[in-house]
Design a protein around this motif. Structure first.
Motif, short mmCIF file in Angstrom:
data_model
loop_
_atom_site.label_atom_id
_atom_site.label_comp_id
_atom_site.label_asym_id
_atom_site.label_seq_id
_atom_site.Cartn_x
_atom_site.Cartn_y
_atom_site.Cartn_z
N ASP A 1 0.84 -1.20 0.00
CA ASP A 1 0.00 0.00 0.00
C ASP A 1 0.88 1.27 0.00
O ASP A 1 0.64 2.21 -0.75
N ALA A 2 1.93 1.24 0.85
CA ALA A 2 2.83 2.39 0.94
C ALA A 2 3.52 2.64 -0.40
O ALA A 2 3.62 3.79 -0.86
N ALA A 3 4.02 1.57 -1.00
CA ALA A 3 4.72 1.72 -2.28
C ALA A 3 3.79 2.38 -3.31
O ALA A 3 4.18 3.32 -4.01
N ILE B 1 17.12 7.22 -8.80
CA ILE B 1 16.11 6.64 -7.91
C ILE B 1 14.75 6.99 -8.51
O ILE B 1 14.12 8.00 -8.19
N THR B 2 14.34 6.13 -9.41
CA THR B 2 13.08 6.31 -10.14
C THR B 2 11.91 5.80 -9.30
O THR B 2 12.13 5.15 -8.26
N PRO B 3 10.69 6.03 -9.74
CA PRO B 3 9.54 5.47 -8.99
C PRO B 3 9.66 3.96 -8.80
O PRO B 3 9.28 3.45 -7.75
N GLU B 4 10.22 3.26 -9.77
CA GLU B 4 10.38 1.81 -9.63
C GLU B 4 11.33 1.49 -8.47
O GLU B 4 11.08 0.56 -7.69
N VAL B 5 12.41 2.25 -8.38
CA VAL B 5 13.35 2.02 -7.27
C VAL B 5 12.69 2.35 -5.94
O VAL B 5 12.85 1.63 -4.94
N VAL B 6 11.95 3.44 -5.91
CA VAL B 6 11.24 3.81 -4.67
C VAL B 6 10.30 2.68 -4.25
O VAL B 6 10.24 2.31 -3.07
N ALA B 7 9.59 2.13 -5.21
CA ALA B 7 8.66 1.03 -4.90
C ALA B 7 9.43 -0.15 -4.30
O ALA B 7 9.02 -0.73 -3.29
N ARG B 8 10.58 -0.44 -4.91
CA ARG B 8 11.39 -1.55 -4.40
C ARG B 8 11.84 -1.29 -2.95
O ARG B 8 11.77 -2.18 -2.10
N ILE B 9 12.28 -0.06 -2.72
CA ILE B 9 12.72 0.31 -1.36
C ILE B 9 11.58 0.11 -0.36
O ILE B 9 11.77 -0.50 0.70
N LEU B 10 10.41 0.58 -0.71
CA LEU B 10 9.31 0.50 0.26
C LEU B 10 8.82 -0.94 0.44
O LEU B 10 8.43 -1.32 1.55
N LEU B 11 8.89 -1.72 -0.60
CA LEU B 11 8.49 -3.13 -0.45
C LEU B 11 9.45 -3.88 0.46
O LEU B 11 9.07 -4.81 1.17
N MET B 12 10.71 -3.42 0.49
CA MET B 12 11.71 -4.05 1.37
C MET B 12 11.67 -3.47 2.79
O MET B 12 12.36 -3.96 3.68
N ALA B 13 10.95 -2.38 2.96
CA ALA B 13 10.99 -1.65 4.25
C ALA B 13 10.04 -2.25 5.28
O ALA B 13 9.72 -1.66 6.28
#
Lengths: 385, 385
Positions: A350-352, A373-385
């Motif tokens: 949800d956050a991603a 750090i594109t939206p795809e990278v941001v999504a990856r970061i948040l999915l790992m967070a």
């Protein structure tokens, strides 16, 4: 080292009994608006002290500026400025009050249609009311810089602006004013300042030795004094060291001539806007994963960080970097700031989705020192967070 | 940590091609006096570059400001200011030119009998002409501070004054301008800056962690980059790191909230006045012996210095302190600045007599952070030097 301009005209009055000194510096004929937040400056007598120091001045008061100060509230203050013909602002509180007061200073003089443009369109600040501040919470560095971050409730936005016209003229930093802070605010403040430093430090090397060593000096100081501040809240020197570190972390000095990466802040702002988390909580969630994901781009500085801050000299590069990131996370947890989305009951998927959508809406689709750090990278970061 | 006020409004323009930027910042209708020293700014084209950048401005020139700038020369510049109705000063050169220009700025507006009173009687500086500077020699930190040291040939005096009114408005720091410096000036500059830092650092601990670590960061940078600057004079980053270290060494930052000990400078000034030694030479002679003599009073900080700067962790306190002082002396010698009076053909007994006499004449009889460096102690230091 890269070329740079460094300018910081704020006068710092550091120590006890400085409020009277500040009063002497405000023009005798000024019409002052004292701005503040919730009840703590009333409860612990700081506001009374200010009133007393200004007994020869003409002043009005505006309270209720919230954490993550809102456009809606601040525009009420702008109305008060106009009503009372205010020509000087005095912020009493933490970074939110100072940030909010900077916006009031700029918005009160704005000649365009809507002062929100200062944030959303980066409309230039041609003029601003002079302001000073009395800091009660070490964290954001706002007391001696030209930045402010403002939220708008109506559409859950959280945006920043900067202008040399909103540097506070004078900033009172009295460590004793932090004795009465709730533990959570000291925790947040230390983590916020620590991450401000890392965002100016953990990029790629440009052989800027002074800036690197100043950054490392601040990190080491916060590492030593942060936990002590929680254990012994009324130790003057500990609070003084934290307060001065937090100011130095974001007065511009350690960031001159070096690349910077404010992506943790950008992502964090969207998390606060979406879920109402404390600013520092969002940073503590994002940063460790972001360092992990960007480890190749940040490799040299991560190794320097591992060695100079954490004393990690043995093992493979990979291991030292892992360990440094792990220790960073442990420090935030030791400071009692949780570092996983789940700790706050937030679903990572949800956050991603939410954060990526709002970053796109705010045209922030290429973050970081390499803009990778594109939206795809941001999504990856948040999915790992 | 002690209470303090920190204020530094100078705008730093750091890097190449900043002179044009500076010209944009000087009011278009200003009547400028460009001040400079000897021939190097002419020979290497800096003065021409300044003239070109100011081609839309009205400007005059005043050259010949000497190292250890003299009251006699500077009063000629004050006459030129009056003759040409100058209202802006632009210093082009090293610390001597900047210091001298600060005095011109204050003396030109002085309403008392004799501007020498600004130095000898510390007469207040009520007004001063605005000034900016283009630095060609990293050393004194004068480019972003409010101090100046002026000599008077007629009576061999060398005295200091300070006023917030003489902060340069803008300071151009271009590392490439230092490429053409004679080796001796880089040697002197690095040693001068190094000792500025030690005079704010080697006193007694007050738990000011940020200031300590900033000082240590600057010392380590000068230790690394100083010898390299002699070996490879046109390496941009090396010169940039030295230049920024020298500025930070004396812009006020590392000295806030901590005790300071400027006795090495006070003694050194008298040595220069008596024998015409370079400023840095006098400091390199005095400091190692002074640390030796004051080792008890400075013990805790000397041990911290030994550990954090020289990596000395083993052995007795006494030995580590000896070693740290020895290594300090070796560093000066490695920077090709001799550290004994005899190296300059000066008799120690003669020096002790002359310096003690003039310190007494200047009422400087209680130097150091504990005010315990009396004329007797100074004599002892010089006899050992």
């Amino acid at each position: 080292m890269e070329s740079f301009v460094f300018y910081n005209p704020t006068e710092v009055l550091f120590g006890q009994q400085q409020i009277a000194r500040l009063a002497e510096r405000i023009p005798a004929d000024a019409r002052i608006l004292i701005t503040y937040g919730g009840g703590s400056v009333i409860r612990f007598g700081t506001l009374d002290e200010v009133r007393q120091a200004l007994h020869k001045h003409t002043f009005f008061e505006f309270g209720g500026i919230e954490p993550n100060p809102s456009y809606e509230t601040l525009m009420q203050a702008v109305a008060a400025v106009k009503e009372h013909q205010i020509d000087y602002l005095l912020a009493v509180g933490g970074g939110s009050v100072v940030d909010g007061t900077k916006f009031i200073a700029a918005a009160a003089c704005f000649t365009g249609d809507d002062p929100w443009d200062i944030l959303s369109k980066q409309a230039p600040v041609e003029r601003a009311l002079p302001l000073s501040c009395i800091l009660t919470l070490p964290a954001t560095g706002s007391e001696t810089n030209s930045f402010a971050v403002i939220s708008r409730k109506s559409d859950h936005s959280k945006l920043a602006f900067a202008s040399p016209r909103v540097y506070p003229q004078h900033a009172v930093l009295d460590p004793t004013k932090t004795y009465t802070l709730p533990e959570r605010q000291i925790s947040n403040g230390v983590v916020d300042a620590f991450i401000h430093i890392l965002e100016q430090y953990l990029t790629y090397p440009v052989n800027a030795k002074v800036q690197d060593r100043f950054a490392e000096g601040l990190l080491l100081t916060l590492l030593e004094e942060g936990p002590r501040a929680l254990a012994t809240p009324t130790d003057y020197d500990i609070r003084a060291n934290i307060m001065w570190s937090a100011t130095m972390a974001l007065n511009g000095l350690i960031g001159v001539g070096v690349p910077q990466d404010w992506s943790t802040h950008a992502i964090g702002h969207e998390l606060t806007a979406a879920y109402g988390l404390d600013h520092a909580q969002t940073l503590a969630i994002v940063l460790p994963v972001l360092l992990d994901v960007q480890r190749e781009q940040k490799k040299q500085k991560l190794l320097q960080y591992a060695e100079r801050i954490w004393g990690l000299r043995d093992g493979k590069d990979e291991q030292r970097i892992n360990k440094a990131i792990e220790k960073t996370r442990e420090f935030f947890e030791m400071m009692r700031v949780k570092t996983h989305l789940a700790d706050y009951g937030i679903n990572a998927k949800d956050a991603a989705e939410k954060v990526v959508a709002s970053l796109k809406r705010h045209h922030m689709t290429a973050l970081g020192e390499h803009k990778d750090i594109t939206p795809e990278v941001v999504a990856r970061i948040l999915l790992m967070a």
